[in-house]
Design a protein around this motif. Structure first.
Motif, PDB file in Angstrom:
ATOM      1  N   PHE A 116     -26.055 -53.636  15.924  1.00 18.06           N
ATOM      2  CA  PHE A 116     -26.170 -55.003  15.944  1.00 18.06           C
ATOM      3  C   PHE A 116     -25.090 -55.389  16.979  1.00 18.06           C
ATOM      4  CE2 PHE A 116     -24.003 -59.152  15.169  1.00 18.06           C
ATOM      5  CZ  PHE A 116     -25.117 -59.860  14.742  1.00 18.06           C
ATOM      6  N   ASP A 117     -25.612 -56.279  18.074  1.00 15.63           N
ATOM      7  CA  ASP A 117     -25.014 -56.769  18.988  1.00 15.63           C
ATOM      8  C   ASP A 117     -24.387 -55.715  19.965  1.00 15.63           C
ATOM      9  OD1 ASP A 117     -24.135 -58.654  20.897  1.00 15.63           O
ATOM     10  OD2 ASP A 117     -22.137 -59.374  19.743  1.00 15.63           O
ATOM     11  N   SER A 118     -24.701 -54.288  19.942  1.00 16.21           N
ATOM     12  CA  SER A 118     -24.301 -53.198  20.887  1.00 16.21           C
ATOM     13  C   SER A 118     -25.071 -53.083  22.144  1.00 16.21           C
ATOM     14  CB  SER A 118     -24.555 -51.949  20.041  1.00 16.21           C
ATOM     15  OG  SER A 118     -25.705 -51.763  19.653  1.00 16.21           O
TER      16      SER A 118
ATOM     17  N   ARG B  10     -23.646 -47.325  26.556  1.00 19.14           N
ATOM     18  CA  ARG B  10     -24.337 -47.274  27.685  1.00 19.14           C
ATOM     19  C   ARG B  10     -24.493 -45.459  27.981  1.00 19.14           C
ATOM     20  NH1 ARG B  10     -24.194 -51.270  31.825  1.00 19.14           N
ATOM     21  NH2 ARG B  10     -23.776 -53.478  30.920  1.00 19.14           N
ATOM     22  N   GLN B  11     -25.492 -45.137  28.286  1.00 22.12           N
ATOM     23  CA  GLN B  11     -25.929 -43.766  28.372  1.00 22.12           C
ATOM     24  C   GLN B  11     -25.490 -42.548  27.425  1.00 22.12           C
ATOM     25  OE1 GLN B  11     -24.483 -45.601  31.297  1.00 22.12           O
ATOM     26  NE2 GLN B  11     -26.526 -46.158  31.669  1.00 22.12           N
ATOM     27  N   ALA B  12     -25.396 -43.321  26.187  1.00 23.63           N
ATOM     28  CA  ALA B  12     -24.975 -42.270  25.006  1.00 23.63           C
ATOM     29  C   ALA B  12     -26.126 -41.669  24.636  1.00 23.63           C
ATOM     30  CB  ALA B  12     -24.687 -43.105  23.948  1.00 23.63           C
ATOM     31  N   ASN B  13     -25.940 -40.314  24.047  1.00 27.62           N
ATOM     32  CA  ASN B  13     -27.010 -39.325  23.904  1.00 27.62           C
ATOM     33  C   ASN B  13     -27.233 -39.383  22.217  1.00 27.62           C
ATOM     34  OD1 ASN B  13     -28.899 -37.347  23.780  1.00 27.62           O
ATOM     35  ND2 ASN B  13     -27.695 -35.892  24.664  1.00 27.62           N
ATOM     36  N   PHE B  14     -28.140 -39.899  21.857  1.00 26.25           N
ATOM     37  CA  PHE B  14     -28.550 -39.801  20.546  1.00 26.25           C
ATOM     38  C   PHE B  14     -29.846 -39.000  20.259  1.00 26.25           C
ATOM     39  CE2 PHE B  14     -26.430 -43.651  20.773  1.00 26.25           C
ATOM     40  CZ  PHE B  14     -25.312 -43.591  19.615  1.00 26.25           C
ATOM     41  N   LYS B  15     -30.197 -38.449  21.307  1.00 26.97           N
ATOM     42  CA  LYS B  15     -31.787 -37.477  21.265  1.00 26.97           C
ATOM     43  C   LYS B  15     -31.682 -36.688  19.901  1.00 26.97           C
ATOM     44  CE  LYS B  15     -34.187 -34.145  23.559  1.00 26.97           C
ATOM     45  NZ  LYS B  15     -35.388 -34.771  23.642  1.00 26.97           N
TER      46      LYS B  15
ATOM     47  N   ASN C  41     -31.964 -61.946  20.487  1.00 29.16           N
ATOM     48  CA  ASN C  41     -32.398 -61.778  21.710  1.00 29.16           C
ATOM     49  C   ASN C  41     -32.573 -60.072  22.184  1.00 29.16           C
ATOM     50  OD1 ASN C  41     -32.184 -64.386  22.449  1.00 29.16           O
ATOM     51  ND2 ASN C  41     -29.663 -64.301  22.532  1.00 29.16           N
ATOM     52  N   THR C  42     -32.692 -59.340  21.240  1.00 25.74           N
ATOM     53  CA  THR C  42     -32.967 -58.053  21.507  1.00 25.74           C
ATOM     54  C   THR C  42     -33.847 -57.734  22.583  1.00 25.74           C
ATOM     55  OG1 THR C  42     -32.705 -57.569  19.065  1.00 25.74           O
ATOM     56  CG2 THR C  42     -33.778 -55.603  20.586  1.00 25.74           C
ATOM     57  N   SER C  43     -33.430 -56.861  23.458  1.00 26.08           N
ATOM     58  CA  SER C  43     -34.402 -56.742  24.632  1.00 26.08           C
ATOM     59  C   SER C  43     -34.595 -55.040  24.951  1.00 26.08           C
ATOM     60  CB  SER C  43     -33.611 -57.158  26.028  1.00 26.08           C
ATOM     61  OG  SER C  43     -34.429 -57.042  27.025  1.00 26.08           O
ATOM     62  N   PHE C  44     -36.015 -54.912  25.111  1.00 25.63           N
ATOM     63  CA  PHE C  44     -36.325 -53.307  25.352  1.00 25.63           C
ATOM     64  C   PHE C  44     -36.922 -53.221  26.755  1.00 25.63           C
ATOM     65  CE2 PHE C  44     -36.881 -53.869  20.708  1.00 25.63           C
ATOM     66  CZ  PHE C  44     -36.262 -52.679  20.400  1.00 25.63           C
ATOM     67  N   LYS C  45     -36.419 -54.248  27.704  1.00 19.47           N
ATOM     68  CA  LYS C  45     -37.022 -54.113  29.083  1.00 19.47           C
ATOM     69  C   LYS C  45     -36.525 -53.080  29.886  1.00 19.47           C
ATOM     70  CE  LYS C  45     -37.263 -57.276  33.137  1.00 19.47           C
ATOM     71  NZ  LYS C  45     -36.661 -58.495  33.638  1.00 19.47           N
ATOM     72  N   GLY C  46     -37.460 -52.442  30.416  1.00 20.67           N
ATOM     73  CA  GLY C  46     -37.539 -51.201  31.163  1.00 20.67           C
ATOM     74  C   GLY C  46     -37.001 -49.871  30.445  1.00 20.67           C
TER      75      GLY C  46
ATOM     76  N   ASN D 204     -28.697 -54.788  23.190  1.00 20.35           N
ATOM     77  CA  ASN D 204     -29.333 -54.611  24.368  1.00 20.35           C
ATOM     78  C   ASN D 204     -29.656 -53.148  24.722  1.00 20.35           C
ATOM     79  OD1 ASN D 204     -29.855 -54.533  27.408  1.00 20.35           O
ATOM     80  ND2 ASN D 204     -27.719 -54.824  28.135  1.00 20.35           N
ATOM     81  N   VAL D 205     -31.078 -52.869  24.524  1.00 25.68           N
ATOM     82  CA  VAL D 205     -31.715 -51.675  24.544  1.00 25.68           C
ATOM     83  C   VAL D 205     -32.636 -51.508  25.811  1.00 25.68           C
ATOM     84  CG1 VAL D 205     -32.789 -49.772  23.323  1.00 25.68           C
ATOM     85  CG2 VAL D 205     -32.180 -52.334  22.094  1.00 25.68           C
TER      86      VAL D 205
END
Length: 214
Positions: free
Chosen positions: A124-126, A109-114, A166-171, A147-148
């Motif tokens: 997977f499943d992260s 969560r809120q990790a920076n991979f820029k 169930n990969t989600s890109f919502k929001g 959960n993206v």
């Protein structure tokens, strides 16, 4: 009464020694040395076999004492630390080379991979809620069951990435993202097409086109 005149020789006649059949010298495998000592190559092979057996036994027994964490290390310079199944919320991975890095089941969560190079990395499943993946090279990355949501994917290159289950890109923000050859569920594709815009600066592909939006 007549006496029998029997004469015995003072010397017994010796019997001829037993003679063993002589080996045929013309036999292709005959060697005079074979009648004396075992072949040197046979002794060497036996020693080598024993040495190998001992080494394999030692190696197999040592596997039981290997640090389990070693099995979860990924590639890239950050591979010296365990990144699978970890809570890495808010971690800064920006600009790093993390090719094939293993982030399976991790909390990011809120990790920076820029701008990070994440080719073939596994998410997977992260949980990537709110993560910054802008400008990242995510070709071939695995987002299955991830959960993206609310992530920043601006200008990210996701060519050939996996997004099954169930990969989600919502929001999430996907301006300029390239989704070429990314297998998406119909509901996810429909949702992303509603917010898709921009052109990826690296590939030159329009986001809507890569999503196959009508």
């Amino acid at each position: 009464m007549a006496l029998l005149n029997v004469s015995f020789s003072s010397k017994l006649t010796p019997k001829p020694p037993l003679s063993l059949p002589k080996p045929h010298l013309s036999h292709p495998h005959f060697s005079p040395l074979s009648l004396q000592t075992p072949p040197q190559n046979l002794l060497f092979s036996l020693r080598e076999s024993v040495a190998k057996a001992g080494f394999l036994a030692l190696l197999s027994s040592s596997l039981f004492f290997v640090d389990p964490a070693l099995a979860f290390k990924g590639g890239g310079p950050y591979g010296s630390e365990v990144t699978r199944g970890q809570d890495l919320s808010g971690k800064d991975f920006s600009g790093k080379s993390l090719i094939k890095q293993d982030f399976k089941t991790s909390i990011l969560r809120q990790a920076n991979f820029k701008g990070a190079k994440l080719l073939g990395a596994s998410f997977f499943d992260s949980d990537l809620t709110g993560a910054d993946l802008s400008d990242a090279d995510l070709r071939g990355a695995d987002f299955s069951l991830a959960n993206v949501t609310k992530a920043n994917l601006s200008n990210a290159n996701l060519e050939g990435a996996l997004a099954t289950g169930n990969t989600s890109f919502k929001g999430s923000t996907i301006t300029g993202a390239d989704f070429t050859d990314v297998p998406l569920r119909d509901d996810q594709r429909e949702y992303l097409c509603k917010i898709a815009d921009g052109v990826n600066p690296t590939t030159g592909n329009a986001t809507r086109e890569t999503l196959l939006c009508e």
